[in-house]
Design a protein around this motif. Structure first.
Motif, PDB file in Angstrom:
ATOM      1  N   GLY A  33       7.891  11.431   6.138  1.00 44.49           N
ATOM      2  CA  GLY A  33       6.474  11.572   6.235  1.00 44.49           C
ATOM      3  C   GLY A  33       6.092  12.732   6.562  1.00 44.49           C
ATOM      4  N   ASP A  34       6.921  13.955   5.894  1.00 42.74           N
ATOM      5  CA  ASP A  34       6.794  15.092   4.878  1.00 42.74           C
ATOM      6  C   ASP A  34       5.793  15.829   4.531  1.00 42.74           C
ATOM      7  N   VAL A  35       5.103  16.061   4.079  1.00 41.70           N
ATOM      8  CA  VAL A  35       4.436  16.193   2.738  1.00 41.70           C
ATOM      9  C   VAL A  35       3.966  17.874   2.525  1.00 41.70           C
ATOM     10  N   ALA A  36       4.566  18.493   1.338  1.00 36.57           N
ATOM     11  CA  ALA A  36       4.386  19.905   1.316  1.00 36.57           C
ATOM     12  C   ALA A  36       2.707  20.237   0.286  1.00 36.57           C
ATOM     13  N   LEU A  37       2.104  20.992   1.488  1.00 32.71           N
ATOM     14  CA  LEU A  37       0.408  20.872   0.584  1.00 32.71           C
ATOM     15  C   LEU A  37       0.289  22.504  -0.004  1.00 32.71           C
ATOM     16  N   CYS A  38       0.001  23.089  -0.659  1.00 33.26           N
ATOM     17  CA  CYS A  38      -0.301  24.534  -0.924  1.00 33.26           C
ATOM     18  C   CYS A  38      -1.449  25.050  -0.206  1.00 33.26           C
ATOM     19  N   VAL A  39      -1.266  26.871   0.490  1.00 36.81           N
ATOM     20  CA  VAL A  39      -1.322  27.153   1.422  1.00 36.81           C
ATOM     21  C   VAL A  39      -3.307  27.425   0.573  1.00 36.81           C
ATOM     22  N   ARG A  40      -2.890  27.929  -1.013  1.00 36.96           N
ATOM     23  CA  ARG A  40      -3.952  28.597  -1.119  1.00 36.96           C
ATOM     24  C   ARG A  40      -4.659  27.417  -2.185  1.00 36.96           C
ATOM     25  N   ARG A  82       6.588  15.911  -1.385  1.00 35.87           N
ATOM     26  CA  ARG A  82       6.448  14.889  -0.142  1.00 35.87           C
ATOM     27  C   ARG A  82       7.618  13.768  -0.273  1.00 35.87           C
ATOM     28  N   HIS A  83       8.375  14.008   0.887  1.00 36.65           N
ATOM     29  CA  HIS A  83       9.911  13.614   1.592  1.00 36.65           C
ATOM     30  C   HIS A  83       9.788  11.909   0.376  1.00 36.65           C
ATOM     31  N   HIS A  84      10.615  11.866  -0.389  1.00 36.64           N
ATOM     32  CA  HIS A  84      11.139  10.764  -0.799  1.00 36.64           C
ATOM     33  C   HIS A  84      12.323   9.482  -0.176  1.00 36.64           C
ATOM     34  N   ALA A  85      11.913   8.612  -0.173  1.00 38.64           N
ATOM     35  CA  ALA A  85      12.030   7.767   0.736  1.00 38.64           C
ATOM     36  C   ALA A  85      12.837   6.991  -0.046  1.00 38.64           C
ATOM     37  N   LEU A  86      12.714   6.587  -1.342  1.00 40.68           N
ATOM     38  CA  LEU A  86      13.401   5.936  -1.915  1.00 40.68           C
ATOM     39  C   LEU A  86      14.807   6.290  -2.921  1.00 40.68           C
ATOM     40  N   SER A  87      15.891   5.835  -2.696  1.00 39.54           N
ATOM     41  CA  SER A  87      16.985   7.057  -3.717  1.00 39.54           C
ATOM     42  C   SER A  87      16.555   6.341  -5.048  1.00 39.54           C
ATOM     43  N   VAL A  88      17.516   6.604  -5.672  1.00 38.13           N
ATOM     44  CA  VAL A  88      17.779   6.950  -7.494  1.00 38.13           C
ATOM     45  C   VAL A  88      17.674   5.343  -7.398  1.00 38.13           C
ATOM     46  N   ASN A  89      19.114   4.106  -7.068  1.00 33.55           N
ATOM     47  CA  ASN A  89      19.829   3.136  -7.211  1.00 33.55           C
ATOM     48  C   ASN A  89      18.409   1.978  -6.767  1.00 33.55           C
ATOM     49  N   ALA A  90      17.326   2.722  -5.428  1.00 31.98           N
ATOM     50  CA  ALA A  90      16.734   1.769  -5.203  1.00 31.98           C
ATOM     51  C   ALA A  90      15.268   2.042  -5.709  1.00 31.98           C
ATOM     52  N   MET A  91      15.311   3.269  -6.494  1.00 30.19           N
ATOM     53  CA  MET A  91      13.635   2.670  -7.748  1.00 30.19           C
ATOM     54  C   MET A  91      14.217   2.208  -8.605  1.00 30.19           C
ATOM     55  N   LEU A  92      15.808   1.982  -9.443  1.00 29.68           N
ATOM     56  CA  LEU A  92      16.028   1.432 -10.258  1.00 29.68           C
ATOM     57  C   LEU A  92      16.146  -0.168  -9.852  1.00 29.68           C
ATOM     58  N   ALA A  93      16.461  -0.687  -8.981  1.00 25.66           N
ATOM     59  CA  ALA A  93      16.230  -2.021  -8.235  1.00 25.66           C
ATOM     60  C   ALA A  93      14.732  -2.823  -8.294  1.00 25.66           C
ATOM     61  N   LEU A  94      13.918  -1.403  -8.224  1.00 23.97           N
ATOM     62  CA  LEU A  94      12.335  -1.749  -7.809  1.00 23.97           C
ATOM     63  C   LEU A  94      12.265  -1.656  -9.033  1.00 23.97           C
ATOM     64  N   ILE A  95      12.030  -1.343 -10.484  1.00 28.77           N
ATOM     65  CA  ILE A  95      12.099  -1.202 -11.613  1.00 28.77           C
ATOM     66  C   ILE A  95      12.899  -2.884 -12.367  1.00 28.77           C
TER      67      ILE A  95
END
Length: 205
Positions: A27-34, A41-54
């Motif tokens: 749920g975290d998102v890093a934003l530029c203060v400027r 942003r936090h990545h919930a999907l691993s490389v294996n999960a992304m490959l399965a999705l593709i």
């Protein structure tokens, strides 16, 4: 003095402000203060999960292009067509520009994006950097705006509703496959592919 490794730094793409990277949780998102741009942003999907999705998206894509999209009926006669049947029909009706645009935005660009992602993720899950990694990552950046399956699905649904006034219209499995493909593309659109640059890979680009 020691130097900070590049992977420990984040650079804003919009204003070039440099930050020290911190671990993010769900749920975290890093934003530029400027400039308030999104840095990471936090990545919930691993490389294996992304490959399965593709791989799932590729299977659905094949089905969407093989199955008929819609069947039109008039005076007891019925005619169904696939995506490529529609493209060929537009070409024959002197709408070559539109047929080429449809072919590229609904077939070639999505196919190229899925094959490129599959290639990169297949090597990433094995702890390696794919051949042509840098060029392919740049190509993915340019593929993004040209994959318009969601536009096609919405347009097709509107056309089906309007055509129902004059024809007997039946939505065929192809349109449902495209709807599922749109859902998968929407899920993947929320994944920041820049994380592939940070994977601990063995061979250089």
């Amino acid at each position: 003095m020691g130097t900070t490794p590049p992977t420990a730094l984040l650079i804003c793409e919009h204003c070039d402000t440099v930050y020290r990277r911190r671990a993010l949780v769900r749920g975290d998102v890093a934003l530029c203060v400027r400039c308030d741009a999104e840095l990471e942003r936090h990545h919930a999907l691993s490389v294996n999960a992304m490959l399965a999705l593709i791989l799932t998206a590729f299977i659905v894509f094949v089905q969407a292009n093989m199955w008929p999209i819609v069947t039109l009926g008039l005076s007891g006669q019925h005619n169904s067509t696939t995506l490529w049947g529609m493209i060929i029909a537009m070409w024959r009706e002197q709408a070559q520009v539109i047929s080429v645009l449809v072919a590229f935005t609904l077939f070639f660009f999505p196919l190229g994006k899925m094959l490129t992602l599959g290639w990169l993720l297949w090597f990433a899950r094995r702890g390696r950097r794919a051949p042509g990694f840098v060029r392919l990552m740049v190509a993915l950046h340019h593929f993004g705006p040209w994959t318009m399956s969601e536009v096609f699905v919405l347009g097709a649904l509107v056309a089906i509703v309007k055509a129902h006034t004059y024809f007997d219209v039946v939505a065929d499995p192809g349109i449902y496959a495209y709807a599922a493909l749109t859902l998968l593309i929407t899920i993947f659109a929320g994944v920041d592919l820049r994380q592939l640059w940070d994977e601990p890979l063995e061979s250089p680009a």
